[in-house]
Write a protein that holds these residues in place. Structure first.
Motif, PDB file in Angstrom:
ATOM      1  N   HIS A   1     -51.622  65.236  23.587  1.00 20.30           N
ATOM      2  CA  HIS A   1     -52.572  64.219  24.047  1.00 20.30           C
ATOM      3  C   HIS A   1     -52.128  62.837  23.573  1.00 20.30           C
ATOM      4  O   HIS A   1     -52.014  61.894  24.344  1.00 20.30           O
ATOM      5  CB  HIS A   1     -53.962  64.469  23.437  1.00 20.30           C
ATOM      6  CG  HIS A   1     -54.842  65.337  24.264  1.00 20.30           C
ATOM      7  ND1 HIS A   1     -54.954  66.674  24.057  1.00 20.30           N
ATOM      8  CD2 HIS A   1     -55.652  65.047  25.303  1.00 20.30           C
ATOM      9  CE1 HIS A   1     -55.799  67.182  24.933  1.00 20.30           C
ATOM     10  NE2 HIS A   1     -56.237  66.223  25.705  1.00 20.30           N
ATOM     11  N   ASP A   2     -51.900  62.766  22.283  1.00 21.83           N
ATOM     12  CA  ASP A   2     -51.505  61.520  21.639  1.00 21.83           C
ATOM     13  C   ASP A   2     -50.251  60.928  22.282  1.00 21.83           C
ATOM     14  O   ASP A   2     -50.209  59.763  22.667  1.00 21.83           O
ATOM     15  CB  ASP A   2     -51.242  61.822  20.159  1.00 21.83           C
ATOM     16  CG  ASP A   2     -51.232  60.561  19.313  1.00 21.83           C
ATOM     17  OD1 ASP A   2     -51.156  60.695  18.092  1.00 21.83           O
ATOM     18  OD2 ASP A   2     -51.275  59.445  19.869  1.00 21.83           O
ATOM     19  N   VAL A   3     -49.250  61.791  22.406  1.00 20.72           N
ATOM     20  CA  VAL A   3     -47.960  61.376  22.944  1.00 20.72           C
ATOM     21  C   VAL A   3     -48.097  60.863  24.375  1.00 20.72           C
ATOM     22  O   VAL A   3     -47.567  59.808  24.726  1.00 20.72           O
ATOM     23  CB  VAL A   3     -46.956  62.553  22.872  1.00 20.72           C
ATOM     24  CG1 VAL A   3     -45.786  62.346  23.815  1.00 20.72           C
ATOM     25  CG2 VAL A   3     -46.469  62.748  21.439  1.00 20.72           C
ATOM     26  N   VAL A   4     -48.830  61.590  25.205  1.00 30.81           N
ATOM     27  CA  VAL A   4     -48.961  61.186  26.607  1.00 30.81           C
ATOM     28  C   VAL A   4     -49.748  59.880  26.722  1.00 30.81           C
ATOM     29  O   VAL A   4     -49.400  58.996  27.502  1.00 30.81           O
ATOM     30  CB  VAL A   4     -49.601  62.305  27.466  1.00 30.81           C
ATOM     31  CG1 VAL A   4     -49.872  61.821  28.880  1.00 30.81           C
ATOM     32  CG2 VAL A   4     -48.686  63.522  27.492  1.00 30.81           C
ATOM     33  N   GLN A   5     -50.778  59.764  25.920  1.00 33.65           N
ATOM     34  CA  GLN A   5     -51.578  58.531  25.933  1.00 33.65           C
ATOM     35  C   GLN A   5     -50.703  57.324  25.555  1.00 33.65           C
ATOM     36  O   GLN A   5     -50.661  56.323  26.257  1.00 33.65           O
ATOM     37  CB  GLN A   5     -52.752  58.657  24.957  1.00 33.65           C
ATOM     38  CG  GLN A   5     -53.554  57.370  24.787  1.00 33.65           C
ATOM     39  CD  GLN A   5     -54.876  57.376  25.529  1.00 33.65           C
ATOM     40  OE1 GLN A   5     -55.288  58.405  26.051  1.00 33.65           O
ATOM     41  NE2 GLN A   5     -55.530  56.243  25.588  1.00 33.65           N
ATOM     42  N   GLU A   6     -49.985  57.459  24.458  1.00 37.15           N
ATOM     43  CA  GLU A   6     -49.107  56.381  24.000  1.00 37.15           C
ATOM     44  C   GLU A   6     -48.045  56.066  25.051  1.00 37.15           C
ATOM     45  O   GLU A   6     -47.743  54.911  25.322  1.00 37.15           O
ATOM     46  CB  GLU A   6     -48.422  56.763  22.681  1.00 37.15           C
ATOM     47  CG  GLU A   6     -49.338  56.718  21.472  1.00 37.15           C
ATOM     48  CD  GLU A   6     -49.855  55.312  21.171  1.00 37.15           C
ATOM     49  OE1 GLU A   6     -49.066  54.355  21.284  1.00 37.15           O
ATOM     50  OE2 GLU A   6     -51.042  55.175  20.848  1.00 37.15           O
TER      51      GLU A   6
END
Lengths: 251, 178
Positions: B38-43
Motif C-alpha cells: 500500500h505504502d509503496v504504491v501510494q508513494e
C-alpha cells in the motif's frame, strides 16, 4: 549465426519460449528442437512451470481503498496528505490491515482538520480582542443597531441576537478575520466573562454542536444555514453550550 | 493553476490509473507485505503524478513500474535496517551452470499445487522474483522488463533463465519436503 547446438539452445531457450528471438534464430532453434529430445524435454518443463505460475501464482489486485485514497490525495495539496499517510504507516505499518487502513483514511477524510484550524484561529482572535481593547467596532446591546452595521461590510448576513433575558447581554459587534476570510464577531457578556461568537460563511454541510477546549478556553462550534459558528470564552462549558443552543434556536 | 491541475488529474486517469493493479502486484510480490505494498504504491503514484509533466509518451506502465520497483527496494532496504538484505545483486548473471545442471523430472510434480508454487516464488531473491512476476503475471515483453529493472535486454533473458531454473529447484525442494 553459428551452428546450433544444445549449449546454444539452452542459452536461447527463454527467448524462444517467450517469442523474443529474431525470426531466423527462432527457426534455427525450432529445427534443433525437432532433432533433440533432450532440449525438447527441457523446453516442455520450462513451459509447464511458466504455465503453472501464470495459472496459480496469485495476482494481487490493488484494493479499491488504495486507488481511491491515491485519487483523493492527488486532488488536494500532496504535501500534507503524504505526511499523514507516512504517519499512518509508520505508526502501524506491519499490523495495519487493509480494513483498518481503509477505515483510517475514511475517518481522516470525514473529519477534516480544517475545523481545528478554524477554532485555533477563533481562540487567537478571542484573546486578541481582549488584549487590544478592541472588542467592539460597534458598541450596542441593540441588535437592530448591530445588524445593520454589518450590512455592507460583509457579503453575508450574520444573525444578531441579544440574550440579556437569558443572562447573555449583547455588547456589540466587530469585523474580524479568520482564515483570511472576513468574519462577524459578536461580543456577549456573562457575569464577568467576555464571550465572542464568530460567524463566517461556509459551503460545508450543517453539523451539530461540538464542545472542546483549547489553551484554557472553551469552544462551542457548529455549522448551520451555510454559516460556521464558533463561540469562545473562558466561561464554563455548560454555560457556553447554553449560549450555543440559544443562538442555534434563534436562527 | 486550477486548470493545469485538472489536466494533470485527467492525464493521471488516462496514463497511470489503468496500471494500479500491476503496480500493486509488483509491490506486493517484492515486499511480501500487504501494508508495505500500500505504502509503496501510494508513494509511487504521488511521485509519478509529480513528474507526470516529464513523461514524454511511450510506455506508461513500464514507467510507473520502474518507480514502484525503486520504492519497493527502498522499503526492503529500510525494513532490513542494518541487516544485510539479499536483493540478489552480485550474483553473476552469466552463471548458467545451474540451469544446465538441472534436469529434474518435473513431469511427476503436481505443478498445480498453488501454495507450493507461491512459496517457491517467494523464496527467490527479489531480482529473480521480479522477472518472473513481470514476465509470467504481467506478460511484459523483454524490452519493457529491461526498462523496469534497468538492465540490458540480454540480461533480461539470462536472468529469466536463471530465475526459472531457481524456481524449479525451489519448487522441487519444497515438494520433496512435503
Amino acid at each position: 549465426m553459428n551452428e546450433m547446438n544444445c549449449g546454444l539452445c539452452h542459452s536461447l531457450m527463454q527467448g524462444y519460449m517467450d517469442s523474443e528471438l529474431e525470426t531466423p534464430v527462432q527457426e534455427r532453434l525450432a529445427e534443433h528442437l525437432g532433432n533433440c529430445s533432450e532440449c525438447t524435454q527441457r523446453l516442455d518443463e520450462m513451459k509447464r512451470l511458466a504455465r503453472a505460475v501464470k495459472a496459480h501464482a496469485p495476482y494481487y489486485r490493488a484494493p479499491m481503498s488504495l486507488t481511491e485514497s491515491i485519487r483523493s490525495s492527488l486532488q488536494s495539496p500532496p504535501a500534507s496528505k503524504t505526511t499523514t499517510w507516512k504517519m499512518l504507516c509508520n505508526w502501524g505499518a506491519p499490523v495495519l490491515s487493509a480494513a483498518v487502513f481503509a477505515a483510517a483514511l475514511f475517518l481522516y477524510a470525514e473529519t477534516p482538520s480544517s475545523d481545528d484550524i478554524w477554532t485555533d484561529e477563533a481562540v487567537s482572535s478571542h484573546v486578541r480582542s481582549l488584549m487590544a481593547e478592541h472588542l467592539m467596532d460597534i458598541a450596542s446591546s441593540d441588535k437592530h443597531t448591530v445588524k445593520p452595521w454589518f450590512t455592507g461590510k460583509l457579503d453575508f448576513s450574520p444573525p444578531v441576537y441579544d440574550f440579556s433575558a437569558q443572562g447573555f447581554p449583547l455588547l456589540g459587534g466587530r469585523l474580524d478575520y479568520l482564515q483570511h476570510q472576513t468574519a462577524a464577531a459578536l461580543s456577549y457578556r456573562h457575569d464577568k466573562h467576555i464571550i465572542n461568537t464568530f460567524v463566517v460563511p461556509t459551503t460545508q454541510a450543517d453539523s451539530g454542536l461540538q464542545s472542546q477546549s483549547k489553551r484554557g478556553y472553551n469552544i462551542v462550534s457548529w455549522r448551520q444555514n451555510h454559516m460556521r459558528f464558533i463561540i469562545v470564552s473562558d466561561l464554563d462549558k455548560q454555560q457556553l453550550e447554553t449560549l450555543g443552543q440559544l443562538t442555534r434556536k434563534g436562527l | 493553476m486550477r486548470l493545469s491541475h485538472t489536466a494533470d488529474m485527467k492525464r493521471f486517469d488516462e496514463l497511470l490509473a489503468p496500471h494500479m493493479d500491476a503496480a500493486y502486484n509488483l509491490a506486493r510480490w517484492l515486499t511480501a507485505n500487504e501494508s508495505a505494498a500500500h505504502d509503496v504504491v501510494q508513494e509511487s503514484a504521488l511521485k509519478a503524478f509529480k513528474f507526470l509533466h516529464r513523461f514524454e509518451g511511450g510506455n506508461a506502465k513500464a514507467w510507473l513500474l520502474t518507480i514502484v520497483r525503486n520504492e519497493s527496494y527502498n522499503w526492503l532496504k529500510a525494513s532490513a535496517g542494518h541487516r544485510w538484505v539479499a536483493i540478489g545483486e552480485g550474483i553473476p548473471e552469466d552463471d548458467m551452470a545451474l540451469s544446465h545442471a538441472l534436469t529434474p523430472e518435473i513431469d511427476a510434480i503436481r505443478t498445480e499445487d498453488a501454495a507450493l508454487l507461491q512459496q517457491a516464488l517467494k523464496a527467490l531473491p527479489p531480482v529473480f522474483r521480479e522477472v518472473i512476476v513481470l514476465k509470467e503475471l504481467e506478460d511484459m515483453p523483454y524490452k519493457d522488463i529491461a526498462k523496469v529493472t534497468d538492465v540490458p535486454l540480454g540480461t533480461v533473458m539470462s536472468r529469466l533463465a536463471r530465475a526459472r531454473a531457481m524456481l524449479k529447484t525451489e519448487f522441487m525442494k519444497l515438494y520433496r519436503h512435503e
